[in-house]
Design a protein around this motif. Structure first.
Motif, PDB file in Angstrom:
ATOM      1  N   GLY A  10      29.478  20.036  47.832  1.00  0.00           N
ATOM      2  CA  GLY A  10      30.058  20.112  46.503  1.00  0.00           C
ATOM      3  C   GLY A  10      29.035  20.523  45.467  1.00  0.00           C
ATOM      4  O   GLY A  10      29.312  21.348  44.575  1.00  0.00           O
ATOM      5  N   TYR A  11      27.851  19.975  45.556  1.00  0.00           N
ATOM      6  CA  TYR A  11      26.772  20.293  44.614  1.00  0.00           C
ATOM      7  C   TYR A  11      26.429  21.784  44.648  1.00  0.00           C
ATOM      8  O   TYR A  11      26.176  22.404  43.621  1.00  0.00           O
ATOM      9  N   ASN A  12      26.425  22.366  45.836  1.00  0.00           N
ATOM     10  CA  ASN A  12      26.017  23.755  45.999  1.00  0.00           C
ATOM     11  C   ASN A  12      27.148  24.760  45.792  1.00  0.00           C
ATOM     12  O   ASN A  12      26.883  25.914  45.437  1.00  0.00           O
ATOM     13  N   TYR A  13      28.406  24.339  46.031  1.00  0.00           N
ATOM     14  CA  TYR A  13      29.476  25.323  46.069  1.00  0.00           C
ATOM     15  C   TYR A  13      30.604  25.116  45.059  1.00  0.00           C
ATOM     16  O   TYR A  13      31.420  26.016  44.882  1.00  0.00           O
ATOM     17  N   LEU A  14      30.702  23.960  44.428  1.00  0.00           N
ATOM     18  CA  LEU A  14      31.873  23.719  43.581  1.00  0.00           C
ATOM     19  C   LEU A  14      31.956  24.667  42.396  1.00  0.00           C
ATOM     20  O   LEU A  14      33.054  25.047  41.973  1.00  0.00           O
ATOM     21  N   GLU A  15      30.833  25.061  41.831  1.00  0.00           N
ATOM     22  CA  GLU A  15      30.881  25.967  40.689  1.00  0.00           C
ATOM     23  C   GLU A  15      31.391  27.347  41.088  1.00  0.00           C
ATOM     24  O   GLU A  15      32.048  28.026  40.304  1.00  0.00           O
ATOM     25  N   ARG A  16      31.059  27.771  42.320  1.00  0.00           N
ATOM     26  CA  ARG A  16      31.527  29.065  42.825  1.00  0.00           C
ATOM     27  C   ARG A  16      32.046  28.844  44.239  1.00  0.00           C
ATOM     28  O   ARG A  16      31.382  29.178  45.215  1.00  0.00           O
ATOM     29  N   PRO A  17      33.238  28.277  44.376  1.00  0.00           N
ATOM     30  CA  PRO A  17      33.751  27.943  45.704  1.00  0.00           C
ATOM     31  C   PRO A  17      34.007  29.196  46.543  1.00  0.00           C
ATOM     32  O   PRO A  17      34.319  30.266  45.997  1.00  0.00           O
ATOM     33  N   PRO A  18      33.880  29.073  47.855  1.00  0.00           N
ATOM     34  CA  PRO A  18      34.164  30.216  48.737  1.00  0.00           C
ATOM     35  C   PRO A  18      35.673  30.440  48.850  1.00  0.00           C
ATOM     36  O   PRO A  18      36.320  29.980  49.799  1.00  0.00           O
ATOM     37  N   ASP A  19      36.234  31.145  47.874  1.00  0.00           N
ATOM     38  CA  ASP A  19      37.687  31.259  47.782  1.00  0.00           C
ATOM     39  C   ASP A  19      38.219  32.640  48.142  1.00  0.00           C
ATOM     40  O   ASP A  19      39.386  32.947  47.893  1.00  0.00           O
ATOM     41  N   THR A  20      37.370  33.494  48.704  1.00  0.00           N
ATOM     42  CA  THR A  20      37.830  34.777  49.226  1.00  0.00           C
ATOM     43  C   THR A  20      37.568  34.814  50.722  1.00  0.00           C
ATOM     44  O   THR A  20      36.810  33.993  51.258  1.00  0.00           O
ATOM     45  N   ARG A  21      38.182  35.761  51.386  1.00  0.00           N
ATOM     46  CA  ARG A  21      38.006  35.850  52.839  1.00  0.00           C
ATOM     47  C   ARG A  21      36.539  36.063  53.200  1.00  0.00           C
ATOM     48  O   ARG A  21      36.027  35.420  54.115  1.00  0.00           O
ATOM     49  N   GLU A  22      35.864  36.951  52.466  1.00  0.00           N
ATOM     50  CA  GLU A  22      34.463  37.224  52.755  1.00  0.00           C
ATOM     51  C   GLU A  22      33.589  36.003  52.463  1.00  0.00           C
ATOM     52  O   GLU A  22      32.665  35.682  53.232  1.00  0.00           O
ATOM     53  N   ALA A  23      33.884  35.305  51.355  1.00  0.00           N
ATOM     54  CA  ALA A  23      33.088  34.128  50.997  1.00  0.00           C
ATOM     55  C   ALA A  23      33.294  33.005  51.999  1.00  0.00           C
ATOM     56  O   ALA A  23      32.349  32.297  52.358  1.00  0.00           O
TER      57      ALA A  23
END
Length: 391
Positions: free
Chosen positions: A64-77
């Motif tokens: 959460g600390y590392n990804y919540l600001e820019r969550p992996p919300d695309t297929r590539e991410a």
């Protein structure tokens, strides 16, 4: 894409202490069999299984600390996220299976000789354990390198995280409080129900070394452990929300929470095993993680010191390799006619396991992680010659 936030090094040192607690627990039970330490020390050593709950909360917090600001919300991410998680856990996981193979195949042979049907059940671990799905079938969860069951649970967490992050990263303070209460209730409802119904007929005697089939399912099923992971994510969201305020250290609160954890572990024999195993202390662990992350005092300085930082980075290898090493060491001592309970034998195991974990981290985990990520996610990027892959 992961955030470029500064690393919380104190949490890395704290991770080593949790892994060391798990190691001490296994030494206590597998070496000093039938020997009981004084009450407080017995409770502390006998509760090492709680470390897995701590790791589940910590895992949610770190992601959460590392990804919540820019969550992996695309297929590539999402693909990049899952590849990074696979690269992080599987090389050492596979090494642990290799180290544990002699003990597993011996147990498989013995089980088959006594009861072929039981041997067949035991053999299912050959398929499910390398695929990281052994926790879905409780009888295989600990068959091949027992510590690995928690990685099968973590694999489900990693699969779910990109979809959870896109929802949890929008919660405000009030919603976080409600979400934390719901998650904590969800963590405890199944173990509480188990205690009421007692489907295994234990009469309240269930333990880590005395569990019926329903208790095994409760302990190992990934869905039963998911709320602990979610609590960690919610703690990370709270931490991110507080990031705009001036950082504050809370030494008194840290001492109270840290002391409370130790006191609870020392008194663990009086706490219900199903609840304690499945997240009873999860909110306390979340609070401890937050306070250590905020801390700027001597505790944080020690935890972030160079020796503990290295040991913390190697703690994942220590967690997965110490049991195969312990079984092998006991076998060697038996052939030598030496007692595994002697001070030198225990010290040799501890020092050897720690040194092996550091070596595995440096020579296996880091290179393999970089190779997998480079091959699977960066091949099309044509990186600049000489550019080092991220660890």
């Amino acid at each position: 894409m992961a955030s470029s936030r500064q690393q919380l090094d104190a949490l890395t040192g704290l991770r080593f202490l949790a892994a060391a607690h798990v190691v001490a627990y296994h030494v206590y039970h597998l070496v000093f069999t039938g020997t009981e330490a004084p009450p407080g020390l017995h409770g502390l050593l006998d509760s090492g299984y709680v470390g897995v709950s701590f790791f589940f909360v910590l895992s949610g917090f770190i992601l959460g600390y590392n990804y919540l600001e820019r969550p992996p919300d695309t297929r590539e991410a999402r693909k990049a996220f899952w590849v990074a998680r696979f690269a992080r856990i599987y090389p050492i996981y596979a090494l642990g299976l290799v180290f544990a193979a002699p003990a597993y195949f011996k147990a498989l042979r013995d089980a088959w000789a006594v009861n072929p049907s039981e041997g067949l059940r035991h053999a299912q671990a050959l398929v499910v354990t390398p695929l990281l799905v052994q926790s879905w079938t409780p009888w295989t969860a600990m068959a091949w390198n027992g510590a690995g069951w928690s990685l099968a649970v973590e694999a489900v967490f990693y699969a779910a995280f990109p979809f959870l992050a896109g929802r949890l990263n929008r919660l405000g303070s009030r919603a976080l409080a409600v979400g934390a209460a719901v998650a904590y209730g969800a963590a405890l409802v199944l173990p509480a129900l188990y205690m009421v119904v007692d489907p295994d007929g234990t009469g309240g005697t269930a333990s880590a070394y005395n569990s019926g089939p329903w208790m095994l399912a409760l302990r190992f099923n990934p869905l039963a452990r998911l709320p602990e992971f979610i609590l960690g994510i919610l703690a990370a969201r709270f931490f991110v929300l507080r990031a705009t305020a001036a950082p504050r250290s809370h030494p008194v609160a840290l001492a109270v929470v840290g002391g409370g954890v130790i006191a609870a572990l020392m008194g663990s024999p009086s706490l219900p095993f199903p609840l304690l195993h499945n997240g009873l202390l999860a909110p306390v662990f979340a609070a401890l993680i937050l306070l250590v992350s905020w801390s700027q005092g001597p505790v944080a300085w020690v935890l972030a010191s160079r020796p503990l930082l290295l040991l913390g980075k190697a703690s994942y290898a220590l967690f997965l390799l110490h049991m195969p090493v312990l079984f092998a060491w006991k076998s060697v001592l038996k052939r030598l006619g030496e007692a595994p309970t002697s001070a030198w034998a225990v010290a040799a195991f501890v020092v050897g396991s720690v040194c092996l974990s550091v070596l595995a981290y440096e020579r296996v985990e880091k290179p393999a992680r970089g190779w997998i990520r480079d091959r699977w996610t960066r091949r099309a990027e044509q990186p600049t010659p000489g550019l080092q892959p991220r660890g």
